[in-house]
Motif scaffolding. Structure first.
Motif, mmCIF file in Angstrom:
data_model
loop_
_atom_site.group_PDB
_atom_site.id
_atom_site.type_symbol
_atom_site.label_atom_id
_atom_site.label_comp_id
_atom_site.label_asym_id
_atom_site.label_seq_id
_atom_site.Cartn_x
_atom_site.Cartn_y
_atom_site.Cartn_z
ATOM 1 N N GLU A 100 0.838 -1.206 0.000
ATOM 2 C CA GLU A 100 0.000 0.000 0.000
ATOM 3 C C GLU A 100 0.872 1.255 0.000
ATOM 4 O OE1 GLU A 100 -2.563 -0.379 3.412
ATOM 5 O OE2 GLU A 100 -3.916 -1.761 2.399
ATOM 6 N N ASP A 101 1.924 1.228 0.813
ATOM 7 C CA ASP A 101 2.853 2.366 0.847
ATOM 8 C C ASP A 101 3.476 2.599 -0.530
ATOM 9 O OD1 ASP A 101 2.327 2.783 3.489
ATOM 10 O OD2 ASP A 101 4.243 2.026 4.255
ATOM 11 N N GLU A 102 3.856 1.522 -1.197
ATOM 12 C CA GLU A 102 4.444 1.645 -2.532
ATOM 13 C C GLU A 102 3.431 2.231 -3.520
ATOM 14 O OE1 GLU A 102 6.037 -2.113 -3.790
ATOM 15 O OE2 GLU A 102 7.622 -2.070 -2.290
ATOM 16 N N GLU A 103 2.163 1.733 -3.419
ATOM 17 C CA GLU A 103 1.114 2.246 -4.303
ATOM 18 C C GLU A 103 0.892 3.742 -4.060
ATOM 19 O OE1 GLU A 103 -2.426 -0.108 -3.784
ATOM 20 O OE2 GLU A 103 -1.499 -1.893 -4.640
ATOM 21 N N ILE A 104 0.838 4.090 -2.775
ATOM 22 C CA ILE A 104 0.648 5.502 -2.430
ATOM 23 C C ILE A 104 1.829 6.316 -2.952
ATOM 24 C CG2 ILE A 104 0.611 7.134 -0.498
ATOM 25 C CD1 ILE A 104 -1.095 5.037 1.015
ATOM 26 N N GLN A 105 3.026 5.792 -2.770
ATOM 27 C CA GLN A 105 4.230 6.483 -3.259
ATOM 28 C C GLN A 105 4.165 6.648 -4.779
ATOM 29 O OE1 GLN A 105 6.506 7.753 -1.313
ATOM 30 N NE2 GLN A 105 7.595 8.620 -3.051
ATOM 31 N N ASP A 106 3.730 5.585 -5.454
ATOM 32 C CA ASP A 106 3.599 5.646 -6.911
ATOM 33 C C ASP A 106 2.576 6.715 -7.308
ATOM 34 O OD1 ASP A 106 5.447 3.665 -7.259
ATOM 35 O OD2 ASP A 106 3.997 2.059 -7.669
ATOM 36 N N ILE A 107 1.459 6.742 -6.584
ATOM 37 C CA ILE A 107 0.414 7.731 -6.883
ATOM 38 C C ILE A 107 0.969 9.129 -6.686
ATOM 39 C CG2 ILE A 107 -1.768 8.688 -6.065
ATOM 40 C CD1 ILE A 107 -2.651 5.771 -5.508
ATOM 41 N N PHE A 108 1.694 9.349 -5.590
ATOM 42 C CA PHE A 108 2.270 10.669 -5.339
ATOM 43 C C PHE A 108 3.275 11.041 -6.432
ATOM 44 C CE2 PHE A 108 0.948 10.569 -0.752
ATOM 45 C CZ PHE A 108 0.304 11.802 -0.757
ATOM 46 N N GLU A 109 4.079 10.091 -6.828
ATOM 47 C CA GLU A 109 5.064 10.372 -7.876
ATOM 48 C C GLU A 109 4.357 10.720 -9.185
ATOM 49 O OE1 GLU A 109 7.697 7.003 -8.072
ATOM 50 O OE2 GLU A 109 8.706 7.569 -6.213
ATOM 51 N N THR A 110 3.306 9.952 -9.471
ATOM 52 C CA THR A 110 2.550 10.215 -10.694
ATOM 53 C C THR A 110 1.908 11.597 -10.620
ATOM 54 O OG1 THR A 110 2.017 7.849 -10.862
ATOM 55 C CG2 THR A 110 0.691 9.379 -12.159
ATOM 56 N N LEU A 111 1.308 11.908 -9.497
ATOM 57 C CA LEU A 111 0.688 13.221 -9.314
ATOM 58 C C LEU A 111 1.737 14.334 -9.409
ATOM 59 C CD1 LEU A 111 -1.847 12.624 -6.420
ATOM 60 C CD2 LEU A 111 -2.392 13.187 -8.782
ATOM 61 N N GLU A 112 2.869 14.085 -8.841
ATOM 62 C CA GLU A 112 3.931 15.081 -8.878
ATOM 63 C C GLU A 112 4.391 15.310 -10.320
ATOM 64 O OE1 GLU A 112 7.758 14.299 -6.850
ATOM 65 O OE2 GLU A 112 6.952 15.751 -5.445
ATOM 66 N N GLU A 113 4.512 14.244 -11.057
ATOM 67 C CA GLU A 113 4.916 14.364 -12.464
ATOM 68 C C GLU A 113 3.852 15.126 -13.254
ATOM 69 O OE1 GLU A 113 5.674 10.488 -14.096
ATOM 70 O OE2 GLU A 113 7.380 10.153 -12.773
ATOM 71 N N GLU A 114 2.594 14.769 -13.004
ATOM 72 C CA GLU A 114 1.505 15.449 -13.705
ATOM 73 C C GLU A 114 1.472 16.933 -13.337
ATOM 74 O OE1 GLU A 114 -2.201 13.431 -12.979
ATOM 75 O OE2 GLU A 114 -1.559 11.666 -14.088
ATOM 76 N N LEU A 115 1.734 17.209 -12.070
ATOM 77 C CA LEU A 115 1.784 18.605 -11.637
ATOM 78 C C LEU A 115 2.911 19.344 -12.359
ATOM 79 C CD1 LEU A 115 0.712 20.810 -9.693
ATOM 80 C CD2 LEU A 115 2.396 19.954 -8.066
ATOM 81 N N HIS A 116 4.046 18.734 -12.463
ATOM 82 C CA HIS A 116 5.178 19.348 -13.182
ATOM 83 C C HIS A 116 4.838 19.567 -14.648
ATOM 84 C CE1 HIS A 116 8.249 19.576 -10.125
ATOM 85 N NE2 HIS A 116 8.006 18.282 -9.760
ATOM 86 N N GLU A 117 4.183 18.612 -15.222
ATOM 87 C CA GLU A 117 3.793 18.737 -16.634
ATOM 88 C C GLU A 117 2.825 19.893 -16.811
ATOM 89 O OE1 GLU A 117 2.331 15.067 -18.264
ATOM 90 O OE2 GLU A 117 4.198 14.036 -17.861
ATOM 91 N N LEU A 118 1.855 19.954 -15.893
ATOM 92 C CA LEU A 118 0.875 21.026 -15.968
ATOM 93 C C LEU A 118 1.537 22.387 -15.777
ATOM 94 C CD1 LEU A 118 -2.192 19.630 -14.025
ATOM 95 C CD2 LEU A 118 -2.129 20.225 -16.440
ATOM 96 N N GLU A 119 2.420 22.431 -14.850
ATOM 97 C CA GLU A 119 3.115 23.700 -14.622
ATOM 98 C C GLU A 119 3.956 24.063 -15.850
ATOM 99 O OE1 GLU A 119 5.366 23.054 -10.994
ATOM 100 O OE2 GLU A 119 3.713 23.727 -9.785
ATOM 101 N N HIS A 120 4.558 23.096 -16.412
ATOM 102 C CA HIS A 120 5.368 23.342 -17.610
ATOM 103 C C HIS A 120 4.500 23.795 -18.780
ATOM 104 C CE1 HIS A 120 8.806 22.972 -20.135
ATOM 105 N NE2 HIS A 120 8.084 22.214 -20.996
#
Length: 123
Positions: A100-120
Protein backbone atom coordinates in the motif's frame (compact mmCIF):
# COMPACT_ATOMS: atom_id res chain seq x y z
CA UNK A 1 -4.61 -101.26 104.66
CA UNK A 2 -7.53 -98.99 103.95
CA UNK A 3 -5.54 -96.04 105.21
CA UNK A 4 -2.64 -96.97 102.96
CA UNK A 5 -5.04 -97.31 100.10
CA UNK A 6 -6.51 -93.89 100.84
CA UNK A 7 -3.03 -92.42 101.15
CA UNK A 8 -1.95 -93.90 97.85
CA UNK A 9 -5.22 -92.83 96.29
CA UNK A 10 -4.72 -89.31 97.66
CA UNK A 11 -1.13 -89.19 96.37
CA UNK A 12 -2.27 -90.39 92.96
CA UNK A 13 -5.00 -87.76 92.86
CA UNK A 14 -2.46 -85.12 93.89
CA UNK A 15 -0.07 -86.23 91.15
CA UNK A 16 -2.89 -86.22 88.63
CA UNK A 17 -3.91 -82.73 89.71
CA UNK A 18 -0.30 -81.53 89.43
CA UNK A 19 -0.04 -83.07 85.98
CA UNK A 20 -3.33 -81.44 84.97
CA UNK A 21 -2.07 -78.09 86.30
CA UNK A 22 1.16 -78.50 84.33
CA UNK A 23 -0.82 -79.39 81.21
CA UNK A 24 -3.13 -76.41 81.80
CA UNK A 25 -0.06 -74.19 82.22
CA UNK A 26 1.44 -75.53 78.98
CA UNK A 27 -1.87 -75.00 77.19
CA UNK A 28 -2.07 -71.48 78.62
CA UNK A 29 1.51 -70.75 77.46
CA UNK A 30 0.75 -72.14 74.01
CA UNK A 31 -2.40 -70.00 73.80
CA UNK A 32 -0.46 -66.89 74.88
CA UNK A 33 2.21 -67.65 72.28
CA UNK A 34 -0.46 -68.13 69.61
CA UNK A 35 -2.16 -64.85 70.60
CA UNK A 36 1.20 -63.06 70.38
CA UNK A 37 1.88 -64.56 66.95
CA UNK A 38 -1.64 -63.62 65.83
CA UNK A 39 -1.07 -60.04 67.02
CA UNK A 40 2.25 -59.91 65.14
CA UNK A 41 0.59 -61.29 62.02
CA UNK A 42 -2.28 -58.79 62.25
CA UNK A 43 0.21 -55.95 62.75
CA UNK A 44 2.26 -57.10 59.77
CA UNK A 45 -0.92 -57.42 57.71
CA UNK A 46 -1.94 -53.89 58.73
CA UNK A 47 1.52 -52.54 57.85
CA UNK A 48 1.43 -54.36 54.50
CA UNK A 49 -2.03 -52.95 53.81
CA UNK A 50 -0.81 -49.42 54.63
CA UNK A 51 2.20 -49.89 52.35
CA UNK A 52 -0.10 -51.07 49.55
CA UNK A 53 -2.32 -48.02 50.03
CA UNK A 54 0.75 -45.75 50.00
CA UNK A 55 1.97 -47.40 46.78
CA UNK A 56 -1.48 -46.96 45.22
CA UNK A 57 -1.51 -43.30 46.31
CA UNK A 58 1.96 -42.80 44.82
CA UNK A 59 0.86 -44.45 41.57
CA UNK A 60 -2.19 -42.17 41.42
CA UNK A 61 -0.04 -39.10 42.08
CA UNK A 62 2.41 -40.15 39.35
CA UNK A 63 -0.50 -40.63 36.95
CA UNK A 64 -1.92 -37.19 37.84
CA UNK A 65 1.50 -35.60 37.34
CA UNK A 66 1.83 -37.34 33.98
CA UNK A 67 -1.62 -36.08 32.93
CA UNK A 68 -0.70 -32.54 34.00
CA UNK A 69 2.50 -32.69 31.94
CA UNK A 70 0.55 -33.94 28.93
CA UNK A 71 -1.91 -31.06 29.30
CA UNK A 72 0.95 -28.60 29.61
CA UNK A 73 2.59 -30.01 26.49
CA UNK A 74 -0.69 -29.68 24.59
CA UNK A 75 -1.13 -26.10 25.78
CA UNK A 76 2.46 -25.31 24.82
CA UNK A 77 1.90 -26.77 21.36
CA UNK A 78 -1.27 -24.69 20.96
CA UNK A 79 0.54 -21.54 22.07
CA UNK A 80 3.43 -22.21 19.69
CA UNK A 81 0.95 -22.75 16.87
CA UNK A 82 -0.90 -19.53 17.72
CA UNK A 83 2.40 -17.68 17.88
CA UNK A 84 3.36 -19.03 14.47
CA UNK A 85 -0.02 -18.08 12.99
CA UNK A 86 0.22 -14.61 14.59
CA UNK A 87 3.70 -14.18 13.19
CA UNK A 88 2.54 -15.16 9.70
CA UNK A 89 -0.38 -12.74 9.96
CA UNK A 90 1.97 -9.97 11.05
CA UNK A 91 4.25 -10.68 8.11
CA UNK A 92 1.27 -10.65 5.74
CA UNK A 93 0.01 -7.38 7.22
CA UNK A 94 3.47 -5.82 6.95
CA UNK A 95 3.71 -6.95 3.36
CA UNK A 96 0.28 -5.50 2.58
CA UNK A 97 1.25 -2.22 4.28
CA UNK A 98 4.45 -2.09 2.27
CA UNK A 99 2.51 -2.69 -0.94
CA UNK A 100 0.00 0.00 0.00
CA UNK A 101 2.85 2.37 0.85
CA UNK A 102 4.44 1.65 -2.53
CA UNK A 103 1.11 2.25 -4.30
CA UNK A 104 0.65 5.50 -2.43
CA UNK A 105 4.23 6.48 -3.26
CA UNK A 106 3.60 5.65 -6.91
CA UNK A 107 0.41 7.73 -6.88
CA UNK A 108 2.27 10.67 -5.34
CA UNK A 109 5.06 10.37 -7.88
CA UNK A 110 2.55 10.21 -10.69
CA UNK A 111 0.69 13.22 -9.31
CA UNK A 112 3.93 15.08 -8.88
CA UNK A 113 4.92 14.36 -12.46
CA UNK A 114 1.50 15.45 -13.71
CA UNK A 115 1.78 18.61 -11.64
CA UNK A 116 5.18 19.35 -13.18
CA UNK A 117 3.79 18.74 -16.63
CA UNK A 118 0.88 21.03 -15.97
CA UNK A 119 3.12 23.70 -14.62
CA UNK A 120 5.37 23.34 -17.61
CA UNK A 121 2.43 23.59 -19.97
CA UNK A 122 1.20 26.65 -18.20
CA UNK A 123 4.48 28.42 -18.85
Amino acid sequence: EYEEYEEEEGEEEEEEEEEEEKEDEKIHEILEDLEEKLDEFEHKEHVDHNEEEEEEDEDEEEEEIHEIFEQLEEELDELEHEEHVDHEQEEDEEEEEEEEDEEIQDIFETLEEELHELEHEEH
